[in-house]
Design a protein around this motif. Structure first.
Motif, mmCIF file in Angstrom:
data_model
loop_
_atom_site.group_PDB
_atom_site.id
_atom_site.type_symbol
_atom_site.label_atom_id
_atom_site.label_comp_id
_atom_site.label_asym_id
_atom_site.label_seq_id
_atom_site.Cartn_x
_atom_site.Cartn_y
_atom_site.Cartn_z
ATOM 1 N N PHE A 109 -75.978 51.500 -61.894
ATOM 2 C CA PHE A 109 -76.003 50.106 -62.324
ATOM 3 C C PHE A 109 -75.832 50.078 -63.844
ATOM 4 O O PHE A 109 -76.337 50.960 -64.540
ATOM 5 C CB PHE A 109 -77.321 49.445 -61.920
ATOM 6 N N TYR B 215 -77.257 48.513 -66.139
ATOM 7 C CA TYR B 215 -78.489 48.544 -66.939
ATOM 8 C C TYR B 215 -79.056 49.968 -67.025
ATOM 9 O O TYR B 215 -79.746 50.316 -67.977
ATOM 10 C CB TYR B 215 -79.524 47.543 -66.394
ATOM 11 N N ASP C 219 -84.993 52.279 -59.019
ATOM 12 C CA ASP C 219 -84.079 51.246 -59.519
ATOM 13 C C ASP C 219 -83.205 50.714 -58.394
ATOM 14 O O ASP C 219 -82.473 51.488 -57.767
ATOM 15 C CB ASP C 219 -83.126 51.846 -60.565
ATOM 16 N N ALA C 220 -83.246 49.428 -58.154
ATOM 17 C CA ALA C 220 -82.254 48.784 -57.299
ATOM 18 C C ALA C 220 -81.401 47.907 -58.207
ATOM 19 O O ALA C 220 -81.649 47.821 -59.417
ATOM 20 C CB ALA C 220 -82.940 47.953 -56.232
ATOM 21 N N GLU C 221 -80.395 47.271 -57.638
ATOM 22 C CA GLU C 221 -79.512 46.508 -58.517
ATOM 23 C C GLU C 221 -80.251 45.378 -59.231
ATOM 24 O O GLU C 221 -80.087 45.168 -60.425
ATOM 25 C CB GLU C 221 -78.344 45.929 -57.719
ATOM 26 N N ASP C 222 -81.091 44.667 -58.487
ATOM 27 C CA ASP C 222 -81.754 43.494 -59.068
ATOM 28 C C ASP C 222 -83.188 43.753 -59.496
ATOM 29 O O ASP C 222 -83.789 42.918 -60.162
ATOM 30 C CB ASP C 222 -81.770 42.344 -58.042
ATOM 31 N N TRP C 223 -83.773 44.839 -59.027
ATOM 32 C CA TRP C 223 -85.192 45.046 -59.337
ATOM 33 C C TRP C 223 -85.502 46.510 -59.587
ATOM 34 O O TRP C 223 -84.764 47.398 -59.190
ATOM 35 C CB TRP C 223 -86.081 44.478 -58.226
ATOM 36 N N THR C 224 -86.598 46.727 -60.270
ATOM 37 C CA THR C 224 -87.078 48.077 -60.578
ATOM 38 C C THR C 224 -88.579 48.112 -60.347
ATOM 39 O O THR C 224 -89.296 47.201 -60.757
ATOM 40 C CB THR C 224 -86.778 48.442 -62.049
#
Lengths: 171, 394
Positions: free
Chosen positions: A113, A115, B258-263
Motif C-alpha cells: 500500500f 502508505y 496493515d490492511a488497505e484502509d486500517w492498521t
C-alpha cells in the motif's frame, strides 16, 4: 500538489475503482446478476483507457536485467538494495504519494500500500539509516530521468510507449 | 524531495543548475526537516506544560542531512530542538549522527554496521518518535514510550550491527548494539523523584538487541526488542543520597497488521528495575514496570485517518491497583497506574502539512512527569486531555 489531493478527495471511491482496474476481477463478475453486468459494461466503457494498461517497471537501457522478482522490486523501492548485479548503484525514481500512477504501481506491481512505502522511507530518512527515493512530478519526467541516469529504476503506465527506456518483466 | 535539495543548494553556493547531468559530488546529499506545534489542554494535572490553563509548550523542530558517499557508505545527522513542558526547553541537540557501512548486500541479504550516535530501534516507533508524521496520535502511547523518561532508551553513542535476510517467506532482521546511553535530567527526576545534587552516569555499556520479522508485502510485522543498562548516581557535596546504582532491562514485544484502509498495532513493554546502595533515604528496591496498548487506525480517505487506542501501564505489575506501593512510598494508589482511552483524527492536507486533534480520557497518573507534577497531593485521579497539532515537513 494540492490539485492532486482535491481530485483525490472529490472522487475517492471512484479512484479506488481505478486503483483496482488492472487487477483481474472477472471471476467475480461472472457470478454476478444481470444488473451488475450492465454496471460492469458501463464501467468498462468508462474506464477502458485505464483497463488497457497495467503499470510497468522501467530501467535505464544500460541495465542488463530484463526481468526482476517481485521481492527484488520491493527491495529496490524500499531502498534496501544499493547495487545491481553488475555493481552499478540503484537509483530509484518515484512519483508523489498521491499520484494515481504511483498508487496503482505500489499496489499492483509491488503488492504494497502506498502508505507503507511512505512509512518505510520516513523511518529511514528520519533515523539516518537511509535515503529517500528521488521524486519526480510527472510520468514524462520519470521517463526522461530514467533514460538519462545510470542504474535507475522507475515505472510508467505502459512501457511500450517509451522506447528510450527498457521495460522490466516482474516474475 | 531531492528536487528541493537541488533547489536549496544554489543558496549554499555549492551547485550547478542541472544536478543529474553534472553528477556533482553533492547529488547524493539529501536534506529533510520537520516542525510541529501543539496546543494541549487538560482538565487537571500538568502534561507538557501548564495544560490546565492551555499549554503551547510542545514544539518539535528537526533538520537532517544525509550524504551517500558511495553505495556502501552513508553519513547522516539530525539536529532536534524539542520543547515539552518542564521536561525539555527546546535547546537544540544532536539527535543522531552516524556513519552507516553496508558490508554486504544482495537480493537475499544485507549486513552492515552503524557507528556514532544511533537512535535505538526499540518497538515500532522509538527511532522516529519525535517526528510527528511517523506515528499515529499527537502523543505516543505513554505506557510504552514514556515521555517523562524519554532519554532512557532514546539513543546510544556506540556501534550497531545489523543483518537482514530476504526470501519469499518474508524478511528477518537482527540488530545488535552497544555503547553509552545518552541521558538527561528527566531520568533522575523519574528514578529518584527529585533533582538532587549530583548526576546520573551510565554505568558500563548499554546493550541492545532487536529481532524483527515482516511478511512479504509487509502486511504483518512482529518482533522483540530490548535494551539493558545500568545507571550510577554520582552524588554532589550536598546530596542526601549515596552513590547508588539503578539497573534497567526494558523490552518490548510488538505486532502490527496493515490492511488497505486500517492498521492494527499492539505492543507490550516489560521493564524490571532495581535501585541499590542509595543509603537510608532510598532503600534497596525492586519493581517491574509493565505497559501495553492496542491501537487501531482507520483511513476514511488516503489522507484522513481516525485513531482509537486503549492502554494500561503499571509501576509494579504485581501491584496493579497501586495499594501496596502507596502504603510503602506515600502518594495515593492512582499515581502508580494509568488507564487511557485515546481518540484522534489526522488530516494530511498535502505533502508538507498535517493537522490532527486528539482526546484522551485518563484514569490514574502513572504516565505523568514527576518533574511537571512535584506535589502528588495536587493530582487528580480522573482527568481529560484535548490537544491539536499542526506539523510541517520537507
Amino acid at each position: 500538489m494540492d490539485g492532486y489531493y482535491s481530485r483525490l478527495n472529490n472522487g475517492y471511491p471512484w479512484h479506488r475503482a481505478l486503483d483496482n482496474a488492472a487487477a483481474p476481477t472477472c471471476s467475480a463478475i461472472n457470478r454476478s446478476s444481470g444488473r451488475l453486468k450492465k454496471v460492469f459494461i458501463c464501467l468498462t466503457v468508462t474506464l477502458w483507457p485505464w483497463m488497457l494498461t497495467a503499470q510497468e517497471l522501467i530501467v535505464n537501457k544500460a541495465t542488463p536485467n530484463t526481468q526482476i522478482s517481485q521481492n527484488q522490486a520491493r527491495l529496490c523501492f524500499t531502498m534496501r538494495l544499493p547495487l545491481w548485479e553488475n555493481n552499478v548503484p540503484v537509483k530509484v525514481f518515484v512519483l508523489p504519494d498521491n499520484h494515481p500512477l504511483h498508487r496503482k504501481f505500489a499496489k499492483n506491481i509491488l503488492g504494497l500500500f502506498p502508505y507503507q512505502l511512505r512509512q518505510v522511507w520516513d523511518r529511514q530518512i528520519f533515523s539516518g539509516t537511509g535515503q529517500a527515493p528521488i521524486m519526480v512530478a510527472t510520468e514524462q519526467e520519470m521517463v526522461e530521468r530514467v533514460a538519462s541516469t545510470l542504474g535507475s529504476i522507475g515505472y510508467v503506465e505502459s512501457g511500450s510507449s517509451y522506447p528510450q527506456v527498457r521495460t522490466l518483466e516482474v516474475r | 524531495m531531492h528536487r528541493r535539495v537541488i533547489a536549496l543548494l544554489p543558496v549554499l553556493g555549492l551547485m550547478s543548475a542541472n544536478a543529474e547531468e553534472s553528477q556533482s559530488i553533492w547529488d547524493p546529499l539529501q536534506v529533510h526537516g520537520f516542525a510541529s506545534q501543539a496546543v494541549v489542554r487538560t482538565s487537571d494535572n500538568h502534561f507538557f506544560g501548564n495544560s490546565p490553563e492551555t499549554s503551547f509548550d510542545f514544539t518539535e523542530i528537526g533538520i537532517n542531512a544525509s550524504l551517500l558517499i558511495n553505495p556502501q557508505i552513508l553519513l547522516s545527522g539530525q539536529l532536534l530542538a524539542r520543547r515539552a513542558g518542564n521536561m525539555y526547553d527546546g535547546t537544540p541537540n544532536l539527535d543522531y549522527g552516524l556513519a552507516d557501512f553496508t558490508l554486504a548486500s544482495s537480493i537475499e541479504h544485507r549486513w552492515g554496521l552503524r557507528a556514532g550516535r544511533i537512535k535505538n530501534p526499540l518497538g515500532i516507533y522509538n527511532e522516529t518518535r519525535d517526528v510527528p508524521f511517523t506515528h499515529p496520535g499527537i502523543f505516543l502511547p505513554q505506557v510504552v514510550y514514556f515521555d517523562k523518561i524519554r532519554n532512557l532508551a532514546l539513543s546510544l553513542d556506540g556501534l550497531m550491527f545489523y543483518g537482514e535476510t530476504y526470501s519469499n517467506l518474508g524478511a528477518l532482521s537482527l540488530t545488535v548494539g552497544g555503547g553509552r546511553s545518552v541521558l538527561d535530567d528527566n531520568v533522575e527526576w523519574t528514578f529518584l523523584r527529585n533533582d538532587y545534587d549530583g548526576e546520573f552516569q551510565p554505568n558500563g555499556i548499554v546493550g541492545l538487541a532487536r529481532l524483527w520479522y515482516s511478511a512479504p508485502g509487509e502486511q504483518l510485522k512482529f518482533g522483540l526488542s530490548g535494551t539493558t543498562l545500568s545507571l550510577q548516581f554520582d552524588p554532589g557535596q550536598h546530596s542526601p543520597l549515596n552513590a547508588g546504582t539503578t539497573d534497567i532491562f526494558y523490552w518490548i514485544a510488538s505486532i502490527q497488521y496493515d490492511a488497505e484502509d486500517w492498521t492494527l498495532t499492539a505492543e507490550y513493554a516489560h521493564e524490571p528495575l532495581e535501585w541499590r546502595d542509595y543509603g537510608p533515604l532510598l532503600s534497596n528496591f525492586r519493581t517491574t514496570v509493565e505497559g501495553y496498548y492496542l491501537q487501531g487506525t482507520y483511513r476514511i480517505r488516503p489522507n484522513v485517518e481516525l485513531l482509537l487506542r486503549y492502554e494500561e501501564g503499571f509501576a509494579n505489575r504485581n501491584d496493579r491497583d497501586g495499594v501496596e506501593f502507596s502504603l510503602l512510598r506515600g502518594p495515593p494508589p492512582f499515581t502508580y497506574f494509568s488507564k487511557i482511552w485515546t481518540a484522534g483524527l489526522r488530516w494530511d492536507i498535502n505533502r508538507e502539512w498535517m493537522v490532527r486533534a486528539e482526546y484522551q480520557r485518563h484514569h490514574g497518573t502513572f504516565v505523568l512527569s514527576y518533574r511537571e507534577n512535584p506535589d502528588p497531593s495536587q493530582l487528580s485521579e480522573y482527568w481529560n486531555l484535548f490537544a491539536v497539532q499542526a506539523a510541517f515537513r520537507f
